[in-house]
Write a protein that holds these residues in place. Structure first.
Motif, PDB file in Angstrom:
ATOM      1  N   ALA A 197       0.834  -1.200   0.000  1.00 39.28           N
ATOM      2  CA  ALA A 197       0.000   0.000   0.000  1.00 39.28           C
ATOM      3  C   ALA A 197       0.870   1.252   0.000  1.00 39.28           C
ATOM      4  O   ALA A 197       0.613   2.215  -0.727  1.00 39.28           O
ATOM      5  N   ARG A 198       1.947   1.236   0.811  1.00 35.45           N
ATOM      6  CA  ARG A 198       2.869   2.377   0.846  1.00 35.45           C
ATOM      7  C   ARG A 198       3.530   2.568  -0.515  1.00 35.45           C
ATOM      8  O   ARG A 198       3.648   3.704  -1.017  1.00 35.45           O
ATOM      9  N   ASP A 199       3.962   1.476  -1.129  1.00 35.97           N
ATOM     10  CA  ASP A 199       4.622   1.566  -2.436  1.00 35.97           C
ATOM     11  C   ASP A 199       3.669   2.093  -3.503  1.00 35.97           C
ATOM     12  O   ASP A 199       4.070   2.846  -4.393  1.00 35.97           O
ATOM     13  N   PHE A 200       2.415   1.700  -3.423  1.00 26.11           N
ATOM     14  CA  PHE A 200       1.391   2.167  -4.358  1.00 26.11           C
ATOM     15  C   PHE A 200       1.288   3.696  -4.304  1.00 26.11           C
ATOM     16  O   PHE A 200       1.319   4.382  -5.332  1.00 26.11           O
ATOM     17  N   ILE A 201       1.194   4.220  -3.098  1.00 26.30           N
ATOM     18  CA  ILE A 201       1.048   5.674  -2.919  1.00 26.30           C
ATOM     19  C   ILE A 201       2.360   6.382  -3.259  1.00 26.30           C
ATOM     20  O   ILE A 201       2.368   7.441  -3.891  1.00 26.30           O
ATOM     21  N   PHE A 261       4.616   5.454  -5.396  1.00 25.71           N
ATOM     22  CA  PHE A 261       4.748   5.472  -6.857  1.00 25.71           C
ATOM     23  C   PHE A 261       3.960   6.648  -7.439  1.00 25.71           C
ATOM     24  O   PHE A 261       4.456   7.380  -8.308  1.00 25.71           O
ATOM     25  N   GLU A 262       2.738   6.835  -6.961  1.00 28.12           N
ATOM     26  CA  GLU A 262       1.900   7.928  -7.474  1.00 28.12           C
ATOM     27  C   GLU A 262       2.525   9.283  -7.183  1.00 28.12           C
ATOM     28  O   GLU A 262       2.597  10.156  -8.054  1.00 28.12           O
ATOM     29  N   ILE A 263       3.007   9.481  -5.958  1.00 30.07           N
ATOM     30  CA  ILE A 263       3.617  10.761  -5.590  1.00 30.07           C
ATOM     31  C   ILE A 263       4.865  11.022  -6.423  1.00 30.07           C
ATOM     32  O   ILE A 263       5.069  12.133  -6.940  1.00 30.07           O
ATOM     33  N   ALA A 264       5.714   9.999  -6.586  1.00 26.41           N
ATOM     34  CA  ALA A 264       6.961  10.169  -7.340  1.00 26.41           C
ATOM     35  C   ALA A 264       6.692  10.523  -8.795  1.00 26.41           C
ATOM     36  O   ALA A 264       7.303  11.451  -9.346  1.00 26.41           O
ATOM     37  N   LYS A 265       5.783   9.799  -9.432  1.00 25.89           N
ATOM     38  CA  LYS A 265       5.511  10.042 -10.844  1.00 25.89           C
ATOM     39  C   LYS A 265       4.823  11.391 -11.053  1.00 25.89           C
ATOM     40  O   LYS A 265       5.084  12.084 -12.038  1.00 25.89           O
ATOM     41  N   THR A 266       3.941  11.765 -10.127  1.00 27.89           N
ATOM     42  CA  THR A 266       3.241  13.041 -10.253  1.00 27.89           C
ATOM     43  C   THR A 266       4.195  14.215 -10.120  1.00 27.89           C
ATOM     44  O   THR A 266       4.079  15.222 -10.822  1.00 27.89           O
ATOM     45  N   ARG A 267       5.170  14.086  -9.218  1.00 29.63           N
ATOM     46  CA  ARG A 267       6.104  15.184  -8.955  1.00 29.63           C
ATOM     47  C   ARG A 267       7.407  15.062  -9.751  1.00 29.63           C
ATOM     48  O   ARG A 267       8.303  15.878  -9.565  1.00 29.63           O
ATOM     49  N   ASP A 268       7.512  14.026 -10.585  1.00 30.33           N
ATOM     50  CA  ASP A 268       8.728  13.775 -11.355  1.00 30.33           C
ATOM     51  C   ASP A 268       9.914  13.556 -10.427  1.00 30.33           C
ATOM     52  O   ASP A 268      10.991  14.121 -10.610  1.00 30.33           O
ATOM     53  N   TRP A 269       9.714  12.723  -9.419  1.00 29.38           N
ATOM     54  CA  TRP A 269      10.762  12.345  -8.478  1.00 29.38           C
ATOM     55  C   TRP A 269      11.232  10.922  -8.770  1.00 29.38           C
ATOM     56  O   TRP A 269      10.592  10.175  -9.500  1.00 29.38           O
ATOM     57  N   GLU A 270      12.353  10.562  -8.151  1.00 31.31           N
ATOM     58  CA  GLU A 270      12.747   9.174  -8.112  1.00 31.31           C
ATOM     59  C   GLU A 270      11.747   8.415  -7.237  1.00 31.31           C
ATOM     60  O   GLU A 270      11.147   8.990  -6.323  1.00 31.31           O
ATOM     61  N   GLU A 275      12.245   6.297  -4.907  1.00 29.71           N
ATOM     62  CA  GLU A 275      12.630   6.304  -3.486  1.00 29.71           C
ATOM     63  C   GLU A 275      12.164   7.595  -2.802  1.00 29.71           C
ATOM     64  O   GLU A 275      11.762   7.572  -1.632  1.00 29.71           O
ATOM     65  N   GLU A 276      12.205   8.710  -3.541  1.00 28.18           N
ATOM     66  CA  GLU A 276      11.758   9.976  -2.962  1.00 28.18           C
ATOM     67  C   GLU A 276      10.261   9.952  -2.687  1.00 28.18           C
ATOM     68  O   GLU A 276       9.786  10.494  -1.679  1.00 28.18           O
ATOM     69  N   GLY A 277       9.514   9.328  -3.576  1.00 22.68           N
ATOM     70  CA  GLY A 277       8.081   9.193  -3.357  1.00 22.68           C
ATOM     71  C   GLY A 277       7.777   8.356  -2.130  1.00 22.68           C
ATOM     72  O   GLY A 277       6.878   8.682  -1.342  1.00 22.68           O
ATOM     73  N   ASP A 278       8.541   7.265  -1.942  1.00 26.75           N
ATOM     74  CA  ASP A 278       8.355   6.421  -0.760  1.00 26.75           C
ATOM     75  C   ASP A 278       8.682   7.192   0.520  1.00 26.75           C
ATOM     76  O   ASP A 278       7.967   7.086   1.521  1.00 26.75           O
ATOM     77  N   GLU A 279       9.778   7.970   0.481  1.00 29.60           N
ATOM     78  CA  GLU A 279      10.170   8.740   1.663  1.00 29.60           C
ATOM     79  C   GLU A 279       9.100   9.774   2.021  1.00 29.60           C
ATOM     80  O   GLU A 279       8.791   9.983   3.200  1.00 29.60           O
ATOM     81  N   HIS A 280       8.533  10.420   1.001  1.00 34.38           N
ATOM     82  CA  HIS A 280       7.510  11.422   1.260  1.00 34.38           C
ATOM     83  C   HIS A 280       6.244  10.771   1.821  1.00 34.38           C
ATOM     84  O   HIS A 280       5.589  11.336   2.718  1.00 34.38           O
ATOM     85  N   THR A 281       5.907   9.605   1.325  1.00 32.17           N
ATOM     86  CA  THR A 281       4.748   8.874   1.849  1.00 32.17           C
ATOM     87  C   THR A 281       4.971   8.504   3.307  1.00 32.17           C
ATOM     88  O   THR A 281       4.069   8.668   4.147  1.00 32.17           O
ATOM     89  N   ASP A 282       6.167   7.992   3.620  1.00 32.21           N
ATOM     90  CA  ASP A 282       6.484   7.648   5.014  1.00 32.21           C
ATOM     91  C   ASP A 282       6.348   8.869   5.913  1.00 32.21           C
ATOM     92  O   ASP A 282       5.827   8.783   7.034  1.00 32.21           O
ATOM     93  N   TRP A 283       6.816  10.009   5.422  1.00 31.38           N
ATOM     94  CA  TRP A 283       6.720  11.244   6.216  1.00 31.38           C
ATOM     95  C   TRP A 283       5.264  11.631   6.457  1.00 31.38           C
ATOM     96  O   TRP A 283       4.891  11.990   7.581  1.00 31.38           O
ATOM     97  N   LEU A 284       4.433  11.544   5.428  1.00 32.25           N
ATOM     98  CA  LEU A 284       3.018  11.884   5.589  1.00 32.25           C
ATOM     99  C   LEU A 284       2.337  10.931   6.570  1.00 32.25           C
ATOM    100  O   LEU A 284       1.495  11.354   7.377  1.00 32.25           O
TER     101      LEU A 284
END
Length: 498
Positions: A462-466, A468-477, A479-488
Motif C-alpha cells: 500500500a505504501r509503495d502504491f502511494i 509510486f503515485e507521488i513520485a511520478k506526479t512530482r517527477d521524483w525518483e 525512493e523519494e516518493g516512498d520517503e515522502h509517503t512515510d513522512w506523511l
C-alpha cells in the motif's frame, strides 16, 4: 578542491548567525531583510525600533513594486497603532485552484489503478492553469486585505471560490502612501457581476474535464523506470564539488538560517495598554466555596486545573476570575484556548513548503486554559464580525488586550484594536488554513493505506502504491516518493485519531 595552480583549497562555510548585517547583502543580494539599509532607514524615518517583516517582504528586492496598487516598498510600509512598522507582502492565488484540487481528490479516491491515478494527477496539473483567472502573485498586504474585505462584505453574492485578480483589485481600491486602502464596494460588486459568467464557465469546464478523465478519457501512458536527466548544469556540478569538500553542508540549513535572520515579528501581540480598572468587590470565602464546589462537580476543566491554577492569558487565579453577572449571581468558567506552535525543524519546513506553505508554518495546535473573560474576547469578535478570522488572535494578542487585568471585573477591551490585530495577523490566517490542509492530506494518506489493505494489499504494498503515485506526479525518483509517503504517514500518526 584544487585551484588553477594545483594547490589544495580548503573551504569553510561561516555560520549565518555570526555574520554582520553588512555581510548579508553579499550573500543574498536581492533580499531585503531586517538587516538591509532600507529597512533600517525606514525604522528611523518612522521613529520606531519595532518591526514586523515577513518572508514575502524579505525575499524581494528593495525596489519591488506591488502589481495591484503600484506602490513601492517605501510607500507600502505603515505604522500600527502600537508603534510597529509593518512590512508584509502576501501570496495572492486564485481559489479556483483549490476547487480543481478538490474535484480531482474526489475522483482519485474511486480509483485503484496506480498508473491511472498518476494520469489523473498530471491531468490536474495541466488543467489548473487553464481554469485559473490569474497566476499566483505576490502583492502587498493592503491589497490582499482589500480582496478579503470585499468577499466578506459581499459573501451572500460572490461565489466562495471566486478571487479578484490583481488588476480588478486595483480597480476598486483607493490608494494612499503608508495607509490601508479604502474600498469601493459598489465598484467591486460591478466587477464580480461582469466576471461572474466567465467564472461559472470555468467551473463548468473543470467539472466536465474531471468527469471525462475519471471515465478514462485523455489517457497518457506513464513512462516506466527512473526519470530522465538532462545535460548537467554548471550550478549542479559546482554544488557537487562543494558537497565533496563540505559533507555536512545540508545540516547547515542555510536557506532557513537566512530566512530566520531576515524576518522580524515584533508586531505580534503589540497594543497600547489601557489604564488599570478598579477592582470589583471580591467574593466572600463562603461565596467562593459555593461556586468552586459547583464548578468542580460539573466542569472537567475547572476540576483538572487544580487549586493553584492561573489564567494562561491574564494570570488571574480562580478566585480572581469570579465576577457578578448582571443579575448579581457569581459566575466563573475555565475554557480551552487553541494556540499554534510554529514549526522550526528544517526538514519539516522543507517538506511542508513542497506543498505551498508560506513564511509562517504551524507545527501543531496547543490547548491552554484561560478564563471566561479572555475567551470572550474572541467570542465577542465573532459576534460583532463573523467575517473576521478570530483564530488568528494569539495568546500574546489576548494578553495585551486583557492586561492590566483586574480582579473580579470583566476585561475592558478595545475592539477596534482587536480588528486591527486580526488584519495584522493575516499571514497567520493563511498558515492556519495551510496547516489544516496539510493535516487533511496526511490523514487522507493514512485512510488510503487502510483502504488499500482492505483490498488485499500488505502495508508495504500500500505504501509503495502511494509512493509510486507521488513520485511520478512530482517527477521524483521512486525512493523519494516512498520517503515522502512515510513522512506523511508519520505526520498522520502525530496528529492522532481523526
Amino acid at each position: 578542491m584544487k585551484n588553477t595552480e594545483g594547490t589544495q583549497v580548503s573551504i569553510t562555510i561561516p555560520a549565518i548567525a555570526s555574520l554582520d548585517d553588512e555581510d548579508m547583502p553579499n550573500i543574498v543580494p536581492f533580499y531585503d531583510g531586517r538587516w538591509s539599509k532600507q529597512t533600517k532607514q525606514l525604522l528611523a524615518d518612522f521613529d520606531t525600533q519595532l518591526l514586523d517583516l515577513n518572508q514575502g517582504w524579505a525575499s524581494t528586492w528593495t525596489e519591488w513594486c506591488c502589481p495591484c496598487c503600484k506602490r513601492h516598498k517605501r510607500q507600502i510600509v505603515r505604522l500600527t497603532p502600537s508603534g510597529v512598522l509593518l512590512c508584509h507582502l502576501e501570496r495572492h492565488h486564485d481559489h479556483l485552484d483549490d476547487f480543481v484540487k478538490r474535484l480531482f481528490e474526489e475522483i482519485k479516491t474511486q480509483c485503484n489503478d496506480p498508473n491511472l491515478r498518476v494520469q489523473m494527477s498530471r491531468a490536474e496539473g495541466a488543467l489548473r492553469p487553464l481554469v485559473e483567472r490569474f497566476e499566483c502573485v505576490l502583492i502587498c498586504a493592503d491589497c490582499n486585505l482589500a480582496d478579503g474585505r470585499v468577499k466578506r462584505e459581499l459573501r451572500d453574492e460572490i461565489e466562495p471560490h471566486f478571487t479578484f485578480t490583481p488588476s480588478e483589485i486595483a480597480d476598486f481600491i483607493t490608494i494612499q502612501d503608508n495607509q490601508q486602502h479604502g474600498v469601493d464596494f459598489e465598484r467591486a460588486r460591478a466587477i464580480w457581476t461582469d466576471a461572474g459568467e466567465d467564472f461559472s464557465d470555468r467551473v463548468d469546464f473543470a467539472t466536465r474535464m474531471a468527469k471525462r478523465i475519471a471515465n478514462g478519457r485523455h489517457k497518457r501512458e506513464v513512462a516506466p523506470g527512473r526519470k530522465l536527466h538532462g545535460q548537467p548544469q554548471t550550478k549542479d556540478v559546482c554544488f557537487r564539488l562543494l558537497e565533496m569538500q563540505v559533507p555536512d553542508i545540508h545540516r547547515l540549513h542555510l536557506g532557513e538560517a537566512i530566512e530566520a535572520r531576515s524576518v522580524a515579528r515584533d508586531g505580534v501581540g503589540r497594543t497600547q495598554k489601557p489604564g488599570k480598572t478598579k477592582s470589583g468587590k471580591p467574593p466572600t470565602d463562603a461565596e467562593f466555596a459555593t461556586l468552586d464546589a459547583e464548578q468542580t462537580s460539573t466542569s472537567k476543566l475547572w476540576r483538572g486545573a487544580g487549586n493553584d491554577w492561573q489564567c494562561a492569558c491574564c494570570d488571574r487565579s480562580k478566585r480572581e476570575i469570579l465576577r457578578r453577572s448582571n443579575r448579581g449571581k457569581w459566575t466563573a468558567r475555565i475554557h480551552q484556548f487553541e494556540e499554534f506552535e510554529l514549526e522550526t525543524n528544517p526538514e519539516q519546513l522543507w517538506r511542508r513548503r513542497l506543498d505551498g506553505a508560506g513564511d509562517i508554518v504551524i507545527s501543531a495546535p496547543k490547548r491552554l486554559l484561560v478564563c471566561q473573560d479572555c475567551r470572550e474576547i474572541a467570542a465577542k469578535l465573532r459576534q460583532r464580525r463573523a467575517d473576521l478570522d478570530a483564530r488568528t488572535l494569539t495568546l500574546e494578542n489576548l494578553r495585551e488586550l486583557a492586561n492590566p487585568a483586574t480582579a473580579n471585573v470583566a476585561h475592558d477591551v478595545d475592539f477596534e484594536r482587536v480588528k486591527e490585530m486580526v488584519a495584522e495577523n493575516a499571514s497567520l490566517s493563511n498558515a492556519i488554513s495551510e496547516f489544516e490542509e496539510h493535516k487533511r492530506r496526511a490523514i487522507d494518506i493514512r485512510i488510503e493505506v487502510l483502504r488499500l489493505k482492505m483490498t488485499g494489499r500488505s502495508e508495504i504494498e500500500a505504501r509503495d502504491f502511494i509512493g509510486f503515485e507521488i513520485a511520478k506526479t512530482r517527477d521524483w525518483e521512486l525512493e523519494e516518493g516512498d520517503e515522502h509517503t512515510d513522512w506523511l504517514l508519520e505526520e498522520a500518526a502525530r496528529f492522532g485519531p481523526n
